[in-house]
Design an enzyme around this catalytic site. Structure first.
Site, PDB file in Angstrom:
ATOM      1  N   TRP A   1       1.538  -0.955  -0.084  1.00 25.71           N
ATOM      2  CA  TRP A   1      -0.082   0.111  -0.487  1.00 25.71           C
ATOM      3  C   TRP A   1       0.876   1.425   0.045  1.00 25.71           C
ATOM      4  CZ3 TRP A   1      -2.178   2.700   5.009  1.00 25.71           C
ATOM      5  CH2 TRP A   1      -1.270   2.963   5.788  1.00 25.71           C
ATOM      6  N   ASP A   2       2.015   0.603  -0.054  1.00 25.40           N
ATOM      7  CA  ASP A   2       2.891   2.070   0.542  1.00 25.40           C
ATOM      8  C   ASP A   2       2.684   2.927  -0.997  1.00 25.40           C
ATOM      9  OD1 ASP A   2       4.149   0.007   2.096  1.00 25.40           O
ATOM     10  OD2 ASP A   2       5.950   1.085   2.280  1.00 25.40           O
TER      11      ASP A   2
ATOM     12  N   GLU B   1       0.847  -2.394  12.426  1.00 24.59           N
ATOM     13  CA  GLU B   1       1.043  -4.264  12.685  1.00 24.59           C
ATOM     14  C   GLU B   1       1.507  -4.712  14.043  1.00 24.59           C
ATOM     15  OE1 GLU B   1       3.367  -4.613   9.310  1.00 24.59           O
ATOM     16  OE2 GLU B   1       2.304  -4.386   7.743  1.00 24.59           O
TER      17      GLU B   1
ATOM     18  N   LYS C   1       3.152   0.753  15.922  1.00 26.13           N
ATOM     19  CA  LYS C   1       4.293   0.592  15.172  1.00 26.13           C
ATOM     20  C   LYS C   1       4.102   2.350  14.210  1.00 26.13           C
ATOM     21  CE  LYS C   1       6.245  -1.814  11.515  1.00 26.13           C
ATOM     22  NZ  LYS C   1       6.128  -3.126  10.561  1.00 26.13           N
ATOM     23  N   GLN C   2       3.275   2.561  13.350  1.00 31.79           N
ATOM     24  CA  GLN C   2       2.045   3.468  13.012  1.00 31.79           C
ATOM     25  C   GLN C   2       1.408   3.812  13.520  1.00 31.79           C
ATOM     26  OE1 GLN C   2       3.296   0.459  10.208  1.00 31.79           O
ATOM     27  NE2 GLN C   2       2.377   1.142   8.808  1.00 31.79           N
TER      28      GLN C   2
HETATM   29  C1  BGC Z   1       4.808  -1.664   7.742  1.00 30.01           C
HETATM   30  C2  BGC Z   1       3.638  -1.112   7.002  1.00 30.01           C
HETATM   31  C3  BGC Z   1       4.563  -1.430   5.278  1.00 30.01           C
HETATM   32  C4  BGC Z   1       5.539  -2.247   4.951  1.00 30.01           C
HETATM   33  C5  BGC Z   1       6.285  -1.793   3.602  1.00 30.01           C
HETATM   34  C6  BGC Z   1       5.992  -2.945   6.979  1.00 30.01           C
HETATM   35  O1  BGC Z   1       6.772  -2.229   8.270  1.00 30.01           O
HETATM   36  O2  BGC Z   1       4.289  -1.745   8.624  1.00 30.01           O
HETATM   37  O3  BGC Z   1       3.025  -0.494   6.697  1.00 30.01           O
HETATM   38  O4  BGC Z   1       3.607  -1.341   4.292  1.00 30.01           O
HETATM   39  O5  BGC Z   1       6.698  -2.245   5.920  1.00 30.01           O
HETATM   40  O6  BGC Z   1       7.112  -0.005   3.480  1.00 30.01           O
END
Ligand code: BGC
Length: 969
Positions: free
Chosen positions: A329-330, A470, A582-583
């Site tokens: 999704w980035d 996550e 985490k985000q």
């Molecule tokens: C993040 C995801 C991201 C992925 C790739 C993961 O650590 O939690 O949101 O899509 O890294 O960058």
């Protein structure tokens, strides 16, 4: 132009920071990326060249981008000792990446172990003007050495990824000053061909081809004299079987056609100048931020595929191996907004990748027992799920189950969100009808089958998922997921209504394919009204998922200072049990749907979640989003801290993982934080409007955005004297009306544009030349591109004498051979993209003419079956003077009853472009910039080109011309 804000400079070599710096100095051109490793190598280095779409099968992560044969090696040996930064002494060193030019260079004064001192200047680029071309120039100046210097220029196909080799070498060779390599991926069967030439300023010095299998090498020697500079130029071409059936031949052929290094560099620099004109952001008052923003944009621009809509940008771009080059999704949520509003064609490429991978998404939904299309959390060539299920833990080596591929579902809605915003910003109805609606609706079908009805609480639920945060797995009713699904289904209903009105044929096609029954549509409406979403009605606080507020609360400050993520400190299970993010998750949702969010809701959720988020070592996707929301809540200083965390993630390696590759999502988020955060841009129905929140110290912020085919320029200022938040905003100024809107006709050249008769011509000329005993090659034929028959013959004859009678006879013979040959032509000989474009022009009411100097044009278009698509034909019989005289095109315009400025010419030859410009028409050049760079717009092919895009491009180019004129005045 000050170079400080355009140049990333490294003044010292730090061998412990080799890998992060290789990432920082990555170059690319949307086709390939090459890490900034040294030409001569260094112990423990990690050179890599990755090409979009070139995947190979591997254990655990299923498939990964293959590390391609290395094109960099250029070894210099001084009196038997190899120039290397790991031996001898470095007396002076500087490496720099000029972002404006896309040029990486290095200056080293080196003293060899035996005491010879030499100056080296290396420079390298990956051509933005010609995507299959890369080049290195090395200037060697002896300071005190007299004697022999040996040069070895090679390819190295031994590159691997964590020990996995991806290539079988099939063949290699070399002669004179060129060499080549042919290789194939070990499992996926992608073939690659690379070719190189080496030129030395010492003139025609002998070169030997040697090297072991897989390392084709060309060696040469020259005599060094103190104070004298010898220049070496290595120019490389590369193709894969993704673009050519015979990639090695294609690479060799292109190599023979390339101009000098200096011309290649000039075309490359011109291409960058064009791109920066659209994409640059100017920040005054903060040099560090200025450079960092440009750096991040540069890395996005070098990663964005320009001519391929079956690939997308991986989280580490084409600069590192982590995440295997899979697509997350980035791209859609973090990177695409930048492209949608500055380079919409590139955004469309990325979104069309999602269209082409719908079959994989369908399979994923079906395998999991659902309907519709469910996008892979990690996707590659086919769209099938390629998230690894089990990976060894870095700490213990034990296998850890990764659940994202099974239950991190929000990706499906993230794609739909990007589609919708692309459409809103561009008004690209054509793409939306053909591609976007299918994505949006088929993914909506998936959600309809995925939600569960909870009879007790009388609402729909989405259980057992992972949200963006996550740190928490297997959660029920994640606010981000549910909130976005609600948006998705609402949007799907309105898009469906639009499609029915706009294009009833396409609507009934999709209605059948997706079984869009009234019941299904009603169900979507019901879900949007009853999907669980827990929010406190008084404060607006949203619970991240069912039970989040019951988890153990943690004061993150107590763990400071730290150098690891909270998950690395506490472990997966323990973190899952705590309120540690985490985000951003709820905040991410509020950001994406910000237009409907009230301030109190934003404030409450910011206050609650920001302090529980692992900003420094959680996900790099977070800081830019916090920066934007910080701006919205009038916290510019706090926003700036978050912004800098994103800005320096690679340049200063703030997370300690820059060595693994560029952080693409962070870079895309950074653009959003400048534009939507500090610039306060909101997109209204009338276009973008600004409500700036410049951080302390910024005196000026300027950028441009493209919205529905129109550029808007923003120039925001802040008083540096008082330090007050007195911000001056220049209101968006749409450019003057678009000349291209008046374009009513398109005139196509024939050869190289509608079809390629080059082969037939070549065979005809070859037969004649053979009969006459004149040597003739494909290259000689290429040099005659665009010339009328007589000039071509004179070109072949050179200074061989011939009477007029003989000339006439030879022309007639060649024509006979050619006419025989073209009898074999069929509609299949139309070049890719021609037919759809002709049809689209017809549908749009645009008149179409042929403007070809060929006397056989009539016959050829009959064989091609496109007579009905043309309103007029101007051919070799129509006018006296050939191109570059404007006569032929003016005649065609006359036949169409249009004025010259109402016509656009599509040409593949320099002379044709010249003729179009001389006629006062808009010119679209097909082919390399070196050949057709004078045209208003240069394309490599008509494949995938829509009429509205051509118009948009001409518009853009007209605006550039306008801007240039303004500057001149
Ligand atoms: C993040 C995801 C991201 C992925 C790739 C993961 O650590 O939690 O949101 O899509 O890294 O960058």
């Amino acid at each position: 132009m000050d170079s400080i804000s355009w140049t990333v400079i490294e003044t010292q070599l730090d061998a412990t920071r080799l890998h992060p710096q290789e990432t920082v100095f990555t170059l690319g051109n949307g086709y390939l990326g090459t890490r900034g490793s040294f030409e001569e190598g260094y112990p423990g280095d990690c050179p890599a060249t990755l090409i979009h779409g070139v995947y190979n099968d591997v254990p655990i992560t299923h498939t990964e981008l293959a590390n391609c044969p290395d094109w960099l090696p250029l070894v210099i040996i001084v009196a038997g000792e190899k120039f290397s930064l790991s031996q001898g002494r470095i007396l002076a060193y500087q490496r720099q990446l000029d972002l404006r030019l896309g040029l990486l260079s290095r200056d080293v004064r080196w003293c060899s172990p035996s005491g010879h001192t030499i100056d080296f200047h290396f420079e390298r680029f990956v051509s933005l003007a010609s995507q299959h071309v890369m080049a290195i120039r090395c200037q060697v100046t002896s300071v005190d050495f007299v004697g022999e210097i040996e040069v070895q220029s090679s390819f190295n196909s031994d590159r691997h990824i964590r020990g996995v080799k991806h290539w079988n070498v099939l063949n290699q060779g070399g002669s004179n000053n060129t060499f080549w390599l042919q290789a194939e991926t070990t499992h996926s069967g992608v073939e690659l061909g690379m070719a190189a030439r080496l030129l030395c300023s010492e003139g025609d010095i002998p070169m030997q081809f040697q090297g072991t299998f897989g390392h084709p090498t060309l060696t040469t020697t020259f005599q060094a004299q103190p104070g004298q500079t010898v220049t070496l130029e290595k120019v490389v071409t590369v193709f894969t079987s993704r673009e050519s059936d015979t990639p090695t031949e294609a690479a060799q052929k292109l190599l023979t056609e390339l101009p000098t290094y200096a011309s290649l560099l000039a075309a490359h620099v011109a291409a960058w100048a064009n791109l920066w004109q659209d994409c640059d952001i100017i920040i005054e008052g903060d040099v560090k931020a200025q450079l960092a923003v440009r750096y991040n944009l540069f890395q996005l621009l070098v990663a964005a595929p320009r001519y391929d809509d079956r690939v997308s940008i991986p989280p580490k771009t084409l600069s590192g191996f982590v995440y295997s080059g899979h697509i997350f999704w980035d791209t859609e949520i973090f990177v695409v907004p930048f492209l949608t509003l500055t380079q919409p064609d590139l955004a469309r490429n990325l979104l069309t990748y999602r269209y082409h991978t719908l079959p994989g998404a369908r399979r994923k939904a079906q395998e999991a027992g659902y309907e519709g299309a469910m996008y892979a959390w990690e996707s590659a060539g086919t769209g099938d799920e390629v998230t690894p299920r089990w990976v060894p833990s870095v700490k213990s080596g034990e296998m850890v189950r990764i659940w994202c591929g099974d239950i991190e579902l929000h990706i499906t809605t993230d794609v739909a969100y990007a589609v919708w915003h692309y459409w809103q910003a561009t008004g690209d109805d054509h793409w939306m009808r053909r591609y976007g609606t299918e994505i949006l609706l088929e993914t909506a079908v998936f959600w309809g089958s995925r939600v569960e009805w909870n009879a007790d609480s009388h609402c729909y639920e989405i259980n057992d998922v992972i949200g963006p945060d996550e740190n928490h797995e297997h959660v029920n009713n994640n606010a981000f997921t549910n909130g976005m699904v609600q948006w998705h289904l609402q949007t799907a209903l309105s898009v469906w209504n639009w499609l029915q009105q706009e294009d009833s044929d396409r609507a009934s096609e999709l209605q059948q394919a997706l079984n869009l029954t009234p019941e299904r549509l009603q169900q979507w409406a019901n879900i949007t009204g009853h999907l669980k979403f827990s929010q406190d009605p008084d404060t607006g606080l949203i619970e991240q998922f069912d039970g989040f507020f019951q988890l153990e609360d943690v004061n993150l400050a107590e763990y400071e200072p730290r150098t690891k993520s909270m998950q690395a400190i506490l472990g997966i299970e323990e973190t899952n049990q705590r309120q540690i993010l985490k985000q951003p998750d709820v905040l991410m949702f509020l950001y994406l749907l910000r237009q409907g969010v009230d301030r109190q809701t934003l404030q409450s959720n910011w206050d609650y979640y920001t302090q529980r988020t692992d900003h420094n070592y959680g996900s790099s996707l977070g800081p830019a989003i916090h920066a934007i929301l910080g701006c919205e809540l009038d916290k510019p200083a706090e926003a700036y801290t978050h912004f800098m965390r994103a800005a320096m993630v690679d340049l200063e390696d703030v997370r300690g993982n820059a060595g693994e590759g560029i952080h693409a999502a962070s870079a895309g988020g950074l653009w959003q934080s400048v534009v939507f955060g500090f610039g306060g841009i909101q997109i209204s129905n009338e276009g973008p409007i600004a409500n700036p929140h410049l951080p302390p110290g910024w005196t000026r912020l300027q950028f441009r955005l493209q919205w529905r085919n129109q550029w808007y320029e923003f120039d925001m200022q802040q008083s540096a004297i008082t330090g007050q938040q007195s911000v001056m905003v220049s209101t968006p100024t749409p450019h003057t009306p678009i000349p291209s809107a008046k374009i009513q006709g398109v005139i196509f050249d024939l050869d190289g544009v509608l079809t390629d008769t080059a082969d037939f011509h070549y065979l005809g000329w070859k037969q004649l030349a053979d009969e006459e005993g004149i040597p003739f090659s494909w290259e000689a034929n290429e040099a005659m591109r665009g010339l009328p028959r007589r000039d071509s013959l004179l070109h072949i004859l050179g200074n061989r004498p011939a009477t007029e009678e003989q000339i006439q006879d030879m022309m007639e013979r060649k024509n006979r051979y050619y006419l025989e040959l073209i009898k074999e032509m069929t509609p299949a000989n139309l070049l890719p993209g021609v037919l759809p474009l002709l049809k689209e022009l017809r549908a749009a009411g645009i008149k179409v003419a042929l403007g070809s100097s060929s006397k056989n044009a009539d016959l050829v278009i009959r064989r091609l079956g496109i007579v009905d698509q043309l309103d007029a034909i101007a051919d070799g019989y129509s006018v006296e003077r050939p191109k570059p005289a404007p006569d032929l095109f003016l005649h065609a315009a006359d036949l169409l009853h249009l004025a010259p400025e109402q016509c656009m010419v599509v040409e593949d030859a320099g002379a044709g472009v010249e003729a179009a410009l001389a006629a006062g028409m808009w010119a679209v050049g097909l082919g390399p910039v070196e050949r057709v760079g004078e045209a208003h717009v240069v394309l490599s092919t008509l494949e995938g080109v829509y009429w509205r895009d051509l118009l948009a491009k001409v518009t853009q180019s007209a605006q550039h011309l306008g801007i240039r004129q303004q500057i001149k005045v």
